[in-house]
Each structure stands twice: as C-alpha cells, then as structure tokens.
Design a protein around this motif. Structure first.
Motif, PDB file in Angstrom:
ATOM      1  N   ASN A 106      -2.864   2.110   6.106  1.00 25.12           N
ATOM      2  CA  ASN A 106      -3.005   3.024   4.971  1.00 25.12           C
ATOM      3  C   ASN A 106      -4.272   3.863   5.077  1.00 25.12           C
ATOM      4  N   ALA A 111      -3.896   7.214   2.893  1.00 26.47           N
ATOM      5  CA  ALA A 111      -3.115   6.828   1.717  1.00 26.47           C
ATOM      6  C   ALA A 111      -3.967   6.898   0.457  1.00 26.47           C
ATOM      7  N   HIS A 151      -3.763   4.286  -5.075  1.00 30.80           N
ATOM      8  CA  HIS A 151      -2.610   3.604  -5.667  1.00 30.80           C
ATOM      9  C   HIS A 151      -1.756   2.930  -4.594  1.00 30.80           C
ATOM     10  N   LYS A 152      -1.551   3.602  -3.483  1.00 33.25           N
ATOM     11  CA  LYS A 152      -0.739   3.036  -2.408  1.00 33.25           C
ATOM     12  C   LYS A 152      -1.429   1.820  -1.793  1.00 33.25           C
ATOM     13  N   HIS A 153      -2.742   1.927  -1.583  1.00 35.55           N
ATOM     14  CA  HIS A 153      -3.504   0.774  -1.111  1.00 35.55           C
ATOM     15  C   HIS A 153      -3.327  -0.397  -2.072  1.00 35.55           C
ATOM     16  N   ALA A 168       0.312  -1.979  -2.265  1.00 41.41           N
ATOM     17  CA  ALA A 168       0.686  -2.618  -0.998  1.00 41.41           C
ATOM     18  C   ALA A 168       0.050  -4.002  -0.897  1.00 41.41           C
ATOM     19  N   GLN A 203       7.477   2.579   5.965  1.00 46.44           N
ATOM     20  CA  GLN A 203       6.552   3.619   6.418  1.00 46.44           C
ATOM     21  C   GLN A 203       7.113   4.405   7.606  1.00 46.44           C
ATOM     22  N   TRP A 217       8.143  -0.785  -4.375  1.00 44.25           N
ATOM     23  CA  TRP A 217       8.589   0.217  -3.399  1.00 44.25           C
ATOM     24  C   TRP A 217      10.086   0.494  -3.563  1.00 44.25           C
ATOM     25  N   ASP A 272       8.637   5.637   1.890  1.00 45.08           N
ATOM     26  CA  ASP A 272       7.277   5.440   2.379  1.00 45.08           C
ATOM     27  C   ASP A 272       6.221   5.598   1.298  1.00 45.08           C
ATOM     28  N   GLU A 273       6.642   5.866   0.066  1.00 45.26           N
ATOM     29  CA  GLU A 273       5.709   5.993  -1.039  1.00 45.26           C
ATOM     30  C   GLU A 273       6.091   5.027  -2.156  1.00 45.26           C
ATOM     31  N   PRO A 274       5.114   4.335  -2.745  1.00 47.94           N
ATOM     32  CA  PRO A 274       5.432   3.365  -3.804  1.00 47.94           C
ATOM     33  C   PRO A 274       5.799   4.048  -5.108  1.00 47.94           C
TER      34      PRO A 274
END
Length: 312
Positions: A90, A95, A98-100, A103, A190, A264, A273-275
C-alpha cells in the motif's frame, strides 16, 4: 429511538453517538472483546478430557519435542509476513490512509476471530492428539483394553498434559489460513485477477473479463500454498491428523473471507482494488457508503455505481 436522532442530539451523548456511528469504534470494541475472550479461553479454560484406551494406535504416536513450525514461527509466517507485505504494498502504491487502515483492520479481525473460535471449539470437543499417550505417560499397570481417564497420567507439566486434549481443530491451520488466506484475497483484489469491466455508455453495456495473467494468479495462490504446508507440518509432527488440519484450514479460510468482504468488494467487481468507503462517509450520507453486489450489476456486467457517477 432512531439512531439518527440520537446522533443529532446535543451534549456528550450526542457526541458519543456521532462518533460511534461515523467511525470504526464498533469494530475496535469487537476486536477488544474477542481478544479478551481469547486470553481468557487460552489461559483459564481447560479442555474437556475424553476417555481413552492405551491400546488405541491413533493416539500412540511419539511426542515431537522440536516442531517443524513452532508457534513463534506460525506468528511470523501467518501474521507478520502478511502484515508487512500489505503495508509495503500500500505504501509503494500511494494508498490512502483509509485503505491502509481497513486492510490492516480486516487482517487483525480475521486473525483474532479465527483464534478465538478455534480455541473455544478445541476446549469444548476435547479430542485427544495423536501423541496423547506419549504426553500422558500412564501409570505402570494401567489396563490396556478399557477406557481410562486423565487420572492415570503421570506427566508433571500442566500444559503438556492438558494440551493433549486440544487436537480438533488445528490452531496452526486455522491461524495460517486466516492470515495467509487474507493476503491471498488482498493480492487477488489488488491485481484484479477476477475483475469485470463494465458499460461503455448510458443505456448500453458490455461485459469484459479483466483476467490477470497466470503469473499473477499463481502469486496470489502462493500464500495459500504456504498455509497448506504449515497445516501439513502438524501432521508430520503428530500433533494433528488430516481431519484436524482440514477443518482448521476451512475455519480459518471462512473467517478470513468473511472479514475481507466486510471491507472490500467482491473480487469480480470492477472496483475490487479499493475498499468500501465505510463509516467516515456517514458524515455526509448518514449511512455506510457501501456499494452492494447487486448494485454492481452482478450478472449484467454493469457497475451501477459508475453509471450514477457519470450522471452527476
């Protein structure tokens, strides 16, 4: 009372309610409860002790003093490697915070839930391990052809003895499939291994399968191979039989898929690939900004969320 009304009320109660509904506080509270439950079960609960026979060859295997994958290495393989890989991936991809966050949170919940459920079932079932007799060290003169209980055992180490009744399901297997299974799902999302493309205009659509090449697909399967080898090692050490590790692996995979899909989209989604936006979006919409599978045009090759975006 309507939750929305409570969240709009003034004062401390209203602030707490808004924080609760527009953050991941419920998830962290759930994690804390699961972690506490795991600690209690792990250190304070003893397993049910099934009766056994000294003539039972299924529990007559030797006790391996040195394990192929000890608990410390299981943590390295199943928790720290997926965690480090996700963070590095990430970070290098730029990234969002939020994505970090989601995940790592999804991985953490998968690991603690799989561990908690495994230990609860272990203690409730009380199935003898294949090396139980070597752990038990029965008293001389114990009859071989009748069922006996733990009272015939002479092993002085409390953990070594009582852990002999924690065979089902395999904790190493559930833990490894939870952690490495989550990494496999993350990579597949991803790399868009199963992603479907969507429409080419308003009122018309085409379906396009964006299938990842075989090399990337095999890369996504590599963590599952690692989890499988960890599970197999438990049979080689005579800690479990095939039934134990298969059910343990299935439990870990089921839990990690459940945890992954909370944050996800499905792997076939064009936005896999995006939450999901999650609770922070509730500040504007008053609800979770989650695009449901049916809204993504399942079976139509069409992403309704993208189409609405074009209409704005």
């Amino acid at each position: 009372m309507n939750p929305g009304l409570r969240s709009n009320s003034p004062g401390v109660l209203g602030s707490v309610s808004r924080f609760w509904h527009k953050s991941y506080a419920p998830d962290y509270l759930g994690f804390a409860l699961l972690f506490t439950g795991y600690i209690v079960v792990q250190f304070l609960v003893e397993p049910f002790h099934r009766m056994f026979s000294l003539s039972d060859l299924r529990i007559s295997f030797p006790h391996a003093e040195v394990e192929r994958v000890p608990l410390s290495l299981d943590f390295v393989y199943a928790l720290f490697i997926p965690l480090i890989f996700i963070i590095v991936y990430n970070t290098t991809r730029g990234a969002s915070t939020h994505k970090h966050h989601v995940a790592i949170l999804g991985l953490a919940i998968a690991m603690i839930l799989a561990s908690f459920l495994t230990d609860v079932v272990k203690n409730a079932v009380g199935r003898p391990r294949p090396d139980l007799l070597a752990r038990c060290k029965p008293k001389p003169g114990t009859p071989h052809d009748i069922l006996v209980g733990i009272d015939v055992c002479t092993e002085a180490s409390h953990h070594t003895l009582h852990d002999g009744w924690r065979s089902f399901p395999s904790g190493h297997s559930s833990f490894s499939f939870a952690g490495l299974g989550y990494l496999s799902l993350f990579l597949a999302g991803q790399m868009r291994i199963f992603a479907h493309g969507a429409h080419q205009g308003i009122g018309e659509h085409t379906e396009k399968l964006v299938r990842g090449d075989l090399v990337r697909a095999l890369l996504c399967l590599a963590p599952l191979l690692g989890a499988t080898m960890i599970a197999i090692s438990r049979c080689q050490d005579y800690r479990h039989d095939v039934y134990d590790v298969c059910i343990g692996g299935l439990l870990g995979w089921t839990v990690t898929y459940w945890s992954y899909r909370r944050y996800w989209p499905r792997l076939g989604s064009s936005r896999c690939d995006e939450p999901y936006a999650g609770p922070p979006a509730a500040q504007d919409s008053g609800r979770y900004d989650r695009v449901r599978d049916e809204e993504e045009g399942v079976g139509l090759g069409q992403n309704v969320g993208s189409e609405l975006h074009q209409l704005r």
